[in-house]
Design a protein around this motif. Structure first.
Motif, PDB file in Angstrom:
ATOM      1  N   ASN A  46       0.847  -1.186   0.000  1.00 10.06           N
ATOM      2  CA  ASN A  46       0.000   0.000   0.000  1.00 10.06           C
ATOM      3  C   ASN A  46       0.891   1.248   0.000  1.00 10.06           C
ATOM      4  O   ASN A  46       1.712   1.408   0.895  1.00 10.06           O
ATOM      5  CB  ASN A  46      -0.905   0.049   1.236  1.00 10.06           C
ATOM      6  CG  ASN A  46      -1.814  -1.162   1.340  1.00 10.06           C
ATOM      7  OD1 ASN A  46      -2.058  -1.842   0.345  1.00 10.06           O
ATOM      8  ND2 ASN A  46      -2.315  -1.432   2.537  1.00 10.06           N
ATOM      9  N   ASN A  52       0.667   5.249   0.230  1.00 14.94           N
ATOM     10  CA  ASN A  52      -0.137   6.442   0.504  1.00 14.94           C
ATOM     11  C   ASN A  52       0.541   7.635  -0.175  1.00 14.94           C
ATOM     12  O   ASN A  52       1.587   8.096   0.256  1.00 14.94           O
ATOM     13  CB  ASN A  52      -0.249   6.660   2.019  1.00 14.94           C
ATOM     14  CG  ASN A  52      -1.272   7.720   2.364  1.00 14.94           C
ATOM     15  OD1 ASN A  52      -1.421   8.724   1.665  1.00 14.94           O
ATOM     16  ND2 ASN A  52      -1.980   7.508   3.481  1.00 14.94           N
ATOM     17  N   THR A 111       0.810  11.024   2.230  1.00 11.52           N
ATOM     18  CA  THR A 111       1.815  11.088   3.297  1.00 11.52           C
ATOM     19  C   THR A 111       3.165  10.560   2.854  1.00 11.52           C
ATOM     20  O   THR A 111       4.178  10.804   3.506  1.00 11.52           O
ATOM     21  CB  THR A 111       1.342  10.280   4.516  1.00 11.52           C
ATOM     22  OG1 THR A 111       1.258   8.886   4.151  1.00 11.52           O
ATOM     23  CG2 THR A 111      -0.035  10.751   4.981  1.00 11.52           C
ATOM     24  N   SER A 163       4.391   3.891   3.157  1.00 13.65           N
ATOM     25  CA  SER A 163       4.012   2.658   2.474  1.00 13.65           C
ATOM     26  C   SER A 163       4.080   1.494   3.451  1.00 13.65           C
ATOM     27  O   SER A 163       4.922   1.481   4.360  1.00 13.65           O
ATOM     28  CB  SER A 163       4.934   2.393   1.281  1.00 13.65           C
ATOM     29  OG  SER A 163       6.250   2.106   1.710  1.00 13.65           O
ATOM     30  N   ILE A 171      -8.760   3.957   0.844  1.00  9.30           N
ATOM     31  CA  ILE A 171      -7.700   3.897   1.840  1.00  9.30           C
ATOM     32  C   ILE A 171      -8.048   4.780   3.036  1.00  9.30           C
ATOM     33  O   ILE A 171      -8.587   5.875   2.877  1.00  9.30           O
ATOM     34  CB  ILE A 171      -6.336   4.328   1.234  1.00  9.30           C
ATOM     35  CG1 ILE A 171      -5.194   4.016   2.209  1.00  9.30           C
ATOM     36  CG2 ILE A 171      -6.361   5.782   0.802  1.00  9.30           C
ATOM     37  CD1 ILE A 171      -3.814   4.142   1.592  1.00  9.30           C
ATOM     38  N   ASN A 200      -3.695   4.309   5.979  1.00  8.64           N
ATOM     39  CA  ASN A 200      -2.817   3.327   5.342  1.00  8.64           C
ATOM     40  C   ASN A 200      -3.451   1.945   5.179  1.00  8.64           C
ATOM     41  O   ASN A 200      -2.788   1.014   4.719  1.00  8.64           O
ATOM     42  CB  ASN A 200      -1.495   3.176   6.108  1.00  8.64           C
ATOM     43  CG  ASN A 200      -0.639   4.434   6.044  1.00  8.64           C
ATOM     44  OD1 ASN A 200      -0.725   5.207   5.085  1.00  8.64           O
ATOM     45  ND2 ASN A 200       0.171   4.644   7.071  1.00  8.64           N
ATOM     46  N   THR A 238      -4.781   9.252  -4.815  1.00  4.01           N
ATOM     47  CA  THR A 238      -4.309   9.378  -3.432  1.00  4.01           C
ATOM     48  C   THR A 238      -3.554   8.159  -2.933  1.00  4.01           C
ATOM     49  O   THR A 238      -2.865   8.232  -1.914  1.00  4.01           O
ATOM     50  CB  THR A 238      -5.496   9.648  -2.495  1.00  4.01           C
ATOM     51  OG1 THR A 238      -6.430   8.553  -2.601  1.00  4.01           O
ATOM     52  CG2 THR A 238      -6.191  10.959  -2.861  1.00  4.01           C
ATOM     53  N   PHE A 239      -3.685   7.021  -3.619  1.00  6.13           N
ATOM     54  CA  PHE A 239      -2.986   5.820  -3.154  1.00  6.13           C
ATOM     55  C   PHE A 239      -2.815   4.837  -4.310  1.00  6.13           C
ATOM     56  O   PHE A 239      -3.507   4.906  -5.339  1.00  6.13           O
ATOM     57  CB  PHE A 239      -3.744   5.157  -2.001  1.00  6.13           C
ATOM     58  CG  PHE A 239      -4.980   4.404  -2.429  1.00  6.13           C
ATOM     59  CD1 PHE A 239      -4.950   3.024  -2.612  1.00  6.13           C
ATOM     60  CD2 PHE A 239      -6.181   5.074  -2.648  1.00  6.13           C
ATOM     61  CE1 PHE A 239      -6.081   2.320  -3.000  1.00  6.13           C
ATOM     62  CE2 PHE A 239      -7.321   4.387  -3.042  1.00  6.13           C
ATOM     63  CZ  PHE A 239      -7.264   3.007  -3.214  1.00  6.13           C
TER      64      PHE A 239
END
Length: 792
Positions: A286, A288, A291, A294, A622, A625, A758-759
């Motif tokens: 994942n 992010n 921010t 990961s 998401i 996270n 965003t992710f």
């Protein structure tokens, strides 16, 4: 649509009959029943032609009906009867007697082309697929690479069907598939995880693939219906077979099939049991993008199962016109699911924040039972004039507990210990009535109804380890109740002439569905009525060329596992859950099929179009996270596709089969202000060569390729895979030795990419190679389980 249609190429070959001639002699009626040599099942839509004995001029012709029966008249008296069907050896009959202006040919067995190549012993290379007006029948007995496998692995070898490594079934790329057992809903096929695991390949006679169902069938399943037919012998006397399989990873099973047939009773039973271990390697990541953090994970999980399956039943022939059948099934599973997963949390500069392991210990017991009472009445005026009434009840329970423990390896301390407990109960009842009346030789009428009740209770609890003790997580703990009732009535009418036929019908279904989260008092109630018309037609140009066309409307009602909001927290950074507010999706389906033979080759090709509203898609989001995957209704999809299945027998020792499917789709929809409009395509190719080796060995390779496909949020990778099977017959088929290797190169994978603003999310799954060895023995008047051929 223009973008879709420009990719579609359809080629149909047209042949015509020669003309008919008539004489002035007394009219003679020729009749008989056509069945398949090995399975003893009727062969509908086969071609019956009368030819002049001297000139071979065609005098007349007809096709068999759904029961394999045919009847035609002629004024000639010097002729032969030629019987043909795609994939089978043409049979010519010239030795018969004329009595009272009638020729009764009785029951005629048609032999597959490859089976007839051996002139000494008829040994079973039965055609894998038999075509009927509204379905295809796949013979499982010849699937060598399925030795020792479960029903899920068998389905994955059926043309048009795909099963991913998580057990999700799709038909022509569509996920809305209705699974039936012997034509009815079953606790053994409720779509929950490995529900088909207790059914082994040895227990399956055939699988019906229904891509465009008539109104007779319940309307569930937008992609189509898969009907699994289990074996039940009816030869007089004692018959039976026993089988044993072993494999790696641990996969061991034994099976026993017994049958006792008398004039009044047919007693049958199947017993099976075994143990299997299914390791699965998983990898996720994942990212992010807000921010920069990961989280990645990597680990292997195991699904270890000990299982048993018992079926008991009897057919009681009250008299020549009435039969009563009572059967019951009990299955029991004991699950053990250990796993270990390593996690890494990285910051925006790719520096390690924390590294920890998460271990799972899950145990569960799953009792399943089912009973079925069926009454069939045959009217005296016509054996096809029938009434059938049945009632079915089933139960599926799951008592499961899981313990998750964490251990910090590097960086910040991670304490994510959890416990879950599941108390699950599912009770289903199905009541059916079907009436079929052949009013004339050409016109038939069918009416029926079905009432289905589904009740589910799922008490789910999550506990988090906090300050030295476990505390219930109220946000994830609840009792989910699901209650659905579906009442359906239908009527169909068919008109069939010698060369063409048409069948139309209408089904009306009322659905009453309610869900309730008991602890939070969240309820959702729905009641709606839908109409599902269907229309099918066929035209037989000659004994080598025929065409079929069909239309139907279908529904996919969200199932329990789509609606159940409880999380699967095995990986607590990639969580899947249901959506109680999910609505049904509807599909209009149209397809045209051609079936023809060219020399030693047979070919069927289909062009199909599907329009689906309120498409159910799994959408990822998401939060902190953690990626959540939930189903939502997102817009509309139009899909046009081309599918072809081919069989070629160039020599007596080689048979080649192939199936190809390509579809293009146009996707439109909006979800949470995100535009999901796009077009895409996917294609699959399967090639299966069968080789006859010396000393009664058979070798089979089964290769499959599945292309990449674009999804609503990213894409899924394709893969190529190979299975193989080797079989040795002993004592003319009484004993069978089989070896199968599934996924020879360990290339069957599931790989998905989610690419959002965003992710980003990446997931990978792989099960690996499976090897199995089996032996089966047939006794009495039976044969080995995977051998159903007739011996001379």
């Amino acid at each position: 649509m223009k973008n879709l249609l420009k990719y579609t190429v359809v080629i149909f070959t047209l042949l015509t009959f020669t003309g008919f001639s008539f004489s002035q002699n007394e009219e003679i009626e020729v009749s008989g029943v056509l069945i398949e040599n090995q399975t003893k099942q009727p062969l509908p839509y086969a071609t019956i032609v009368l030819k002049d004995l001297d000139t071979v001029r065609v005098l007349g012709g007809t096709t068999t009906n759904d029961q394999g029966e045919f009847r035609l008249k002629t004024k000639e008296n010097n002729f032969l009867v030629e019987i043909s069907f795609m994939g089978y050896t043409t049979q010519v009959i010239s030795d018969f007697k004329i009595e009272n202006s009638a020729i009764e040919l009785g029951t005629i067995e048609l032999i597959s082309e490859s089976q007839s190549l051996d002139e000494v012993v008829v040994r079973g290379e039965v055609s894998k697929t038999v075509f009927k007006l509204d379905k295809r029948v796949f013979n499982v007995g010849k699937d060598l690479s399925s030795t020792g496998m479960s029903a899920l692995e068998v389905l994955d070898n059926v043309p048009s069907v795909s099963v991913n490594i998580d057990g999700e079934i799709s038909l022509r790329g569509g996920a809305g598939v209705q699974i039936l057992i012997n034509g009815k809903p079953s606790v053994l096929a409720d779509g929950s995880g490995n529900s088909l695991g207790t059914i082994t390949a040895d227990m399956i006679e055939s699988i019906e693939v229904i891509t465009n169902a008539s109104a007779k069938y319940e309307a569930s399943g937008t992609a189509g219906i898969l009907n699994i037919i289990l074996k039940k012998e009816e030869k007089k006397g004692w018959n039976g077979s026993v089988s044993a399989n072993t494999g790696y990873p641990s996969s061991h099973s034994v099976g026993l099939s017994l049958n006792r047939r008398t004039e009044k009773f047919n007693l049958f039973t199947q017993l099976g049991g075994g143990y299997r271990s299914s390791p699965r390697f998983s990898e996720t990541r994942n990212d992010n993008l807000i921010t920069g953090e990961s989280i990645s994970s990597e680990g292997t999980s195991y699904r270890n199962e000990a299982f048993m399956n018992v079926t008991l039943g009897t057919d009681y022939h009250i008299n020549d016109y009435n039969v009563l059948t009572l059967s019951g099934n009990f299955a029991y599973e004991m699950e053990d699911q250990p796993s270990e997963t390593i996690y890494k949390l990285m910051d925006g500069n790719d520096n390690l924040i924390s590294n920890w392991s998460r271990n799972e210990v899950t145990e569960a017991i799953n009792p399943k039972w089912q009973y079925d009472l069926n009454y069939r009445k045959q009217f005296k005026n016509n054996k096809d004039h029938t009434l059938q009434i049945s009632g079915l009840g089933s139960f599926f329970g799951k008592d499961q507990s899981s313990q998750f423990s964490s251990r910090t390896l590097e960086g910040l301390e991670e304490n994510r210990d959890q416990k879950t407990a599941t108390d699950f109960n599912k009770v289903d009842y199905t009541f059916k009535a079907d009436y079929f009346n052949p009013i004339t030789k050409e016109f038939t009428l069918e009416v029926g109804s079905q009432y289905e009740i589904n009740n589910v209770g799922n008490d789910f609890q999550v506990e988090d380890y906090v300050n030295g003790s476990y505390v219930i997580d109220e946000n994830q703990t609840n009792n989910f109740e699901y209650d659905q009732k579906v009442l359906g009535v239908y009527t169909t009418a068919a008109y069939e002439k010698e060369k063409w036929g048409v069948k139309g019908g209408l089904r009306v279904e009322n659905t009453d569905l309610s869900t309730l989260l008991v602890n939070t008092e969240e309820s959702n109630n729905r009641n709606f009525t839908d109409f599902f018309p269907s229309l099918h037609t066929s035209y037989k140009v000659s004994d080598k060329v025929s065409f079929q066309a069909g239309y139907s409307r279908r529904i996919y009602r969200p199932r329990l596992w789509d609606l159940n909001p409880f999380f699967n927290i095995t990986n607590n950074f990639n969580i899947r859950a249901g959506n109680p507010n999910l609505q049904a999706e509807y599909t209009n389906s149209l397809e045209v099929t051609s079936i023809y033979r060219i020399g030693k080759a047979s070919l069927s090709s289909s062009l199909y179009f599907q329009n689906t509203d309120d498409v159910i898609e799994r959408v990822s989001t998401i939060e902190d996270n953690v990626v959540f995957v939930r189903p939502y209704n997102v817009g509309q999809r139009n899909r046009v596709g081309f599918e072809t299945n081919a069989k070629y027998i160039p020599t007596k020792w080689l048979t080649l089969m192939a199936d190809f499917n390509m579809n293009y789709f146009d996707r439109t929809g909006v979800f949470e202000n995100q535009d999901f409009d796009f077009t895409g395509s996917q294609w699959t190719l399967g090639i299966t060569p069968k080789i006859k080796l010396p000393y009664d060995f058979d070798l089979e390779f089964s290769g499959k390729y599945k292309s990449d496909v674009e999804t609503v949020q990213g894409e899924s990778s394709g893969y190529a895979t190979l299975d193989l099977g080797l079989r040795k017959k002993i004592l003319k088929g009484k004993i069978m030795l089989s070896l199968s290797v599934r996924d020879v190169f360990e290339s069957r994978i599931q790989e998905n990419y989610i690419l959002q603003e965003t992710f980003e999310n990446y997931s990978f799954g792989q099960r690996g190679r499976q090897v199995s060895f089996g032996i089966s023995y047939g006794f009495g008047k039976g044969e080995a389980m995977s051998y159903t051929g007739k011996r001379r």
